[in-house]
Design a protein around this motif. Structure first.
Motif, PDB file in Angstrom:
ATOM      1  N   ARG A 265       0.870  -1.273   0.185  1.00 34.96           N
ATOM      2  CA  ARG A 265      -0.020   0.048  -0.014  1.00 34.96           C
ATOM      3  C   ARG A 265       0.806   1.211  -0.050  1.00 34.96           C
ATOM      4  NH1 ARG A 265      -2.910   3.373  -0.920  1.00 34.96           N
ATOM      5  NH2 ARG A 265      -5.075   4.132   0.112  1.00 34.96           N
ATOM      6  N   LEU A 266       2.080   1.285   0.876  1.00 25.57           N
ATOM      7  CA  LEU A 266       2.872   2.316   0.919  1.00 25.57           C
ATOM      8  C   LEU A 266       3.450   2.587  -0.550  1.00 25.57           C
ATOM      9  CD1 LEU A 266       4.558   1.708   4.205  1.00 25.57           C
ATOM     10  CD2 LEU A 266       3.223   3.541   3.603  1.00 25.57           C
ATOM     11  N   GLN A 267       3.789   1.437  -1.306  1.00 27.66           N
ATOM     12  CA  GLN A 267       4.515   1.633  -2.602  1.00 27.66           C
ATOM     13  C   GLN A 267       3.578   2.246  -3.515  1.00 27.66           C
ATOM     14  OE1 GLN A 267       5.957  -2.441  -3.532  1.00 27.66           O
ATOM     15  NE2 GLN A 267       8.190  -1.380  -3.566  1.00 27.66           N
TER      16      GLN A 267
ATOM     17  N   ALA B 223      -3.360  -2.045  14.374  1.00 28.63           N
ATOM     18  CA  ALA B 223      -3.573  -0.695  14.028  1.00 28.63           C
ATOM     19  C   ALA B 223      -3.274  -0.682  12.621  1.00 28.63           C
ATOM     20  CB  ALA B 223      -2.652   0.200  14.700  1.00 28.63           C
ATOM     21  N   VAL B 224      -2.472  -1.116  11.869  1.00 32.55           N
ATOM     22  CA  VAL B 224      -2.302  -1.256  10.298  1.00 32.55           C
ATOM     23  C   VAL B 224      -3.430  -1.711   9.588  1.00 32.55           C
ATOM     24  CG1 VAL B 224      -1.200  -2.332   8.566  1.00 32.55           C
ATOM     25  CG2 VAL B 224       0.426  -1.302  10.489  1.00 32.55           C
ATOM     26  N   GLY B 225      -4.051  -2.830  10.241  1.00 35.06           N
ATOM     27  CA  GLY B 225      -5.003  -3.343   9.781  1.00 35.06           C
ATOM     28  C   GLY B 225      -6.275  -2.940   9.698  1.00 35.06           C
ATOM     29  N   LEU B 226      -6.625  -2.196  10.749  1.00 31.18           N
ATOM     30  CA  LEU B 226      -7.665  -0.957  10.621  1.00 31.18           C
ATOM     31  C   LEU B 226      -7.517   0.158   9.764  1.00 31.18           C
ATOM     32  CD1 LEU B 226      -8.258  -0.656  14.640  1.00 31.18           C
ATOM     33  CD2 LEU B 226      -9.752  -1.660  13.056  1.00 31.18           C
TER      34      LEU B 226
ATOM     35  N   GLY C 282      -9.603   2.146   4.613  1.00 30.18           N
ATOM     36  CA  GLY C 282      -9.115   2.774   2.976  1.00 30.18           C
ATOM     37  C   GLY C 282      -8.014   3.879   3.235  1.00 30.18           C
ATOM     38  N   ARG C 283      -7.368   3.902   4.344  1.00 33.77           N
ATOM     39  CA  ARG C 283      -6.347   5.124   4.733  1.00 33.77           C
ATOM     40  C   ARG C 283      -4.958   4.619   4.478  1.00 33.77           C
ATOM     41  NH1 ARG C 283      -8.052   9.170   7.980  1.00 33.77           N
ATOM     42  NH2 ARG C 283      -6.021  10.180   7.281  1.00 33.77           N
ATOM     43  N   VAL C 284      -4.083   5.192   4.100  1.00 38.77           N
ATOM     44  CA  VAL C 284      -2.749   4.953   3.921  1.00 38.77           C
ATOM     45  C   VAL C 284      -2.212   4.707   5.375  1.00 38.77           C
ATOM     46  CG1 VAL C 284      -0.606   5.375   2.967  1.00 38.77           C
ATOM     47  CG2 VAL C 284      -2.522   5.964   1.595  1.00 38.77           C
ATOM     48  N   PRO C 285      -1.521   3.703   5.760  1.00 36.32           N
ATOM     49  CA  PRO C 285      -1.111   3.649   6.974  1.00 36.32           C
ATOM     50  C   PRO C 285       0.445   4.244   7.166  1.00 36.32           C
ATOM     51  CG  PRO C 285      -1.820   1.445   6.291  1.00 36.32           C
ATOM     52  CD  PRO C 285      -1.594   2.314   5.292  1.00 36.32           C
ATOM     53  N   THR C 286       0.397   5.568   7.488  1.00 34.37           N
ATOM     54  CA  THR C 286       1.489   6.243   7.602  1.00 34.37           C
ATOM     55  C   THR C 286       1.910   6.008   9.011  1.00 34.37           C
ATOM     56  OG1 THR C 286       0.389   8.100   8.364  1.00 34.37           O
ATOM     57  CG2 THR C 286       0.877   8.020   5.830  1.00 34.37           C
ATOM     58  N   PHE C 287       3.444   6.468   9.308  1.00 35.11           N
ATOM     59  CA  PHE C 287       3.999   6.416  10.703  1.00 35.11           C
ATOM     60  C   PHE C 287       3.313   6.800  11.561  1.00 35.11           C
ATOM     61  CE2 PHE C 287       6.862   8.265  13.540  1.00 35.11           C
ATOM     62  CZ  PHE C 287       7.413   6.972  14.255  1.00 35.11           C
ATOM     63  N   GLU C 288       2.658   8.240  11.155  1.00 37.38           N
ATOM     64  CA  GLU C 288       2.277   9.037  12.276  1.00 37.38           C
ATOM     65  C   GLU C 288       0.772   8.508  12.686  1.00 37.38           C
ATOM     66  OE1 GLU C 288       3.732  10.191   9.337  1.00 37.38           O
ATOM     67  OE2 GLU C 288       5.380  11.229  10.487  1.00 37.38           O
TER      68      GLU C 288
END
Length: 517
Positions: A411-413, A442-445, A450-456
């Motif tokens: 997803r990040l790519q 947290a990443v799964g949620l 539909g959100r990009v799981p950024t570090f923040e």
């Protein structure tokens, strides 16, 4: 035809002086029949002769010579095979129902004219005289641990007199597995027999030359000397010379299969619970042999003062890649050990790493060669500082600890070209610092929303004090139309690790710590 007992009754009545007519009547036979047996002075069973001629023609008579020729050429040919050849050779001559007749004829030929068979000689086992051991595979029992197939073997030892047995779990037929299994079995039994017999195991026997001469390995002899046992082995390909333990393999696996069926499940929470299950099964089986074992126990030699705890000891240096090579396999270790020479004690299931005499680390042992075990926690601190090394890292695939982390990276790519590696490594560092399961939830949620799981976002989600604000932001964000708010609300009100069904920590420090451990 009259029975012997009837004729004997007739003879007794005649000896009492009764007439032939009266004696025959008491014996329940006609006077004529009585006269026949009295004249021949023999019982019916003595007058019966085996037939010396066929009562019916041999249906395979015309082809029997060909059948015998085939059996003499190869005695292992089966009746069904020869019958199929006959029906091809003589179409229409034989019916399918005649195959059993041919099998009977072949069985008679083998009994009268066939090759000699190997004779088995029952052995007299002396109490305390011998133990036999071998490895056995359990793949056909389909045992799982944590829902995953558990590929393993059992080391199995029995005392040949009492059939008392002991088992231990192992991964391969190595010397370490043999030594640990044997030692554990002897201490469980509480004594030492005079002789220990094994199959032709490479873990105990080495080949000396091309002529096939062999000898026990030095390590195996040292183990035998420690316990005062005489070693022996059976000949190559002659399994019945180790027949007691071979038969015990079969019986034990039958009993284990039945115990699993009674249990209703072949899945175990972990290897420890599976080991306890095996130990209880062995205990119950040994109870049925207690009488003979009481006789044998008195003749077993005493155990030495302490276990030998055999293992292979190696000296390896930690490379600048924070890895070590042990028996052609690669393992990662904490980066603080780079440049250190470690003592590695190789056991059947684990590697114990020592710096000097101090224990530093335990690692699961890999099977085979050219395998790798890379723990991202050992490397992540350096990778966070050098994110450019991630793209071409030789062991990059080992740095995805679960499916959700692989999905995160993909997803990040897709969304952050050029920054995906850096962002992923920062989240992976967060997992090493705050907990892999918490970060995974947290990443799964976020992926589900539909959100990009950024570090923040991930960091805020695993920190309870930030959750209410993030919850509101996700609710109001039109980019998250598929978020299951009920599930999310439930998580926030009662934090639960969906992967392991355990409460999430109520307080996690927001600061990133060094993840070298």
């Amino acid at each position: 035809m009259k029975k012997d007992s009837e004729v004997q009754l007739y003879m007794r009545e005649r000896r009492k002086g009764h007439t032939q007519e009266l004696a025959a009547a008491k014996a329940g036979m006609s006077e004529r029949t009585a006269r026949k047996y009295e004249k021949k002075k023999a019982l019916p069973s003595q007058l019966k002769q085996p037939p010396t001629h066929r009562t019916r023609a041999n249906p395979f008579g015309e082809d029997w010579g060909w059948v015998v020729e085939q059996l003499e050429r190869d005695p292992a040919l089966q009746g069904t095979t020869l019958f199929a050849l006959l029906t091809e050779k003589q179409p229409g001559r034989y019916q399918a129902t005649q195959v059993r007749t041919l099998q009977r004829h072949i069985a008679n030929w083998r009994a009268l004219c066939g090759p000699e068979k190997e004779v088995m000689f029952p052995q007299v086992h002396e109490p305390g005289g011998q133990a036999q051991s071998d490895f056995t595979h359990l793949a056909d029992l389909l045992i799982t641990v944590g829902g995953q197939p558990f590929e393993h073997l059992l080391y199995h030892l029995i005392l040949t007199y009492s059939n008392v047995e002991a088992v231990s779990i192992c991964q391969s037929e190595t010397f370490e597995a043999l030594a640990e299994g044997l030692e554990a079995a002897l201490w469980q039994i509480g004594g030492v027999p005079k002789e220990h017999r094994t199959d032709h195991l490479s873990a105990a026997i080495k080949r000396l030359d091309k002529e096939g001469r062999e000898a026990f390995t030095d390590n195996y002899l040292a183990l035998m000397n420690h316990y005062g046992m005489q070693p022996s082995w059976n000949n190559v390909g002659v399994a019945h010379e180790n027949g007691d333990v071979e038969q015990s393999h079969f019986r034990f696996k039958q009993a284990l299969d039945q115990a699993l069926r009674v249990r209703g499940s072949r899945d175990f929470v972990d290897q420890t619970s599976y080991g306890r299950f095996l130990a209880e099964l062995v205990r119950k089986r040994n109870l049925t042999r207690s009488v003979r074992f009481e006789v044998e126990r008195k003749l077993l030699s005493p155990l030495p003062a302490k276990p030998l705890k055999p293992c292979r000891e190696l000296r390896v240096m930690v490379s600048r890649f924070s890895t070590i090579q042990v028996l052609a396999n690669t393992y990662s270790v904490p980066s603080r050990l780079i440049g250190t020479t470690l003592t590695v004690r190789v056991h059947s299931l684990t590697l114990e790493l020592y710096v000097g005499s101090s224990h530093a680390l335990s690692l699961p042992r890999l099977l085979g060669q050219q395998q790798k075990l890379i723990n991202y926690r050992h490397l992540i601190w350096s990778l966070v500082r050098k994110p450019g090394a991630f793209a071409a890292y030789r062991y990059r695939e080992e740095l995805f600890p679960g499916l959700v982390f692989r999905q995160l990276y993909d997803r990040l790519q897709d969304s952050q070209t050029g920054r995906a590696d850096r962002e992923y490594l920062r989240i992976l560092h967060l997992a090493a610092t705050l907990g892999e399961s918490e970060v995974g939830v947290a990443v799964g949620l976020l992926l589900e929303a539909g959100r990009v799981p950024t570090f923040e976002l991930v960091r805020e989600l695993v920190q309870p004090e930030q959750q209410p604000q993030l919850r509101e932001a996700l609710k109001l964000n039109p980019l998250a139309p598929h978020l299951q708010l009920a599930l999310y609300d439930r998580l926030l009100s009662s934090p639960v690790d969906a992967a392991n069904s355990r409460p999430l920590p109520q307080s996690i420090t927001p600061e990133l710590k060094c993840a070298n451990e």
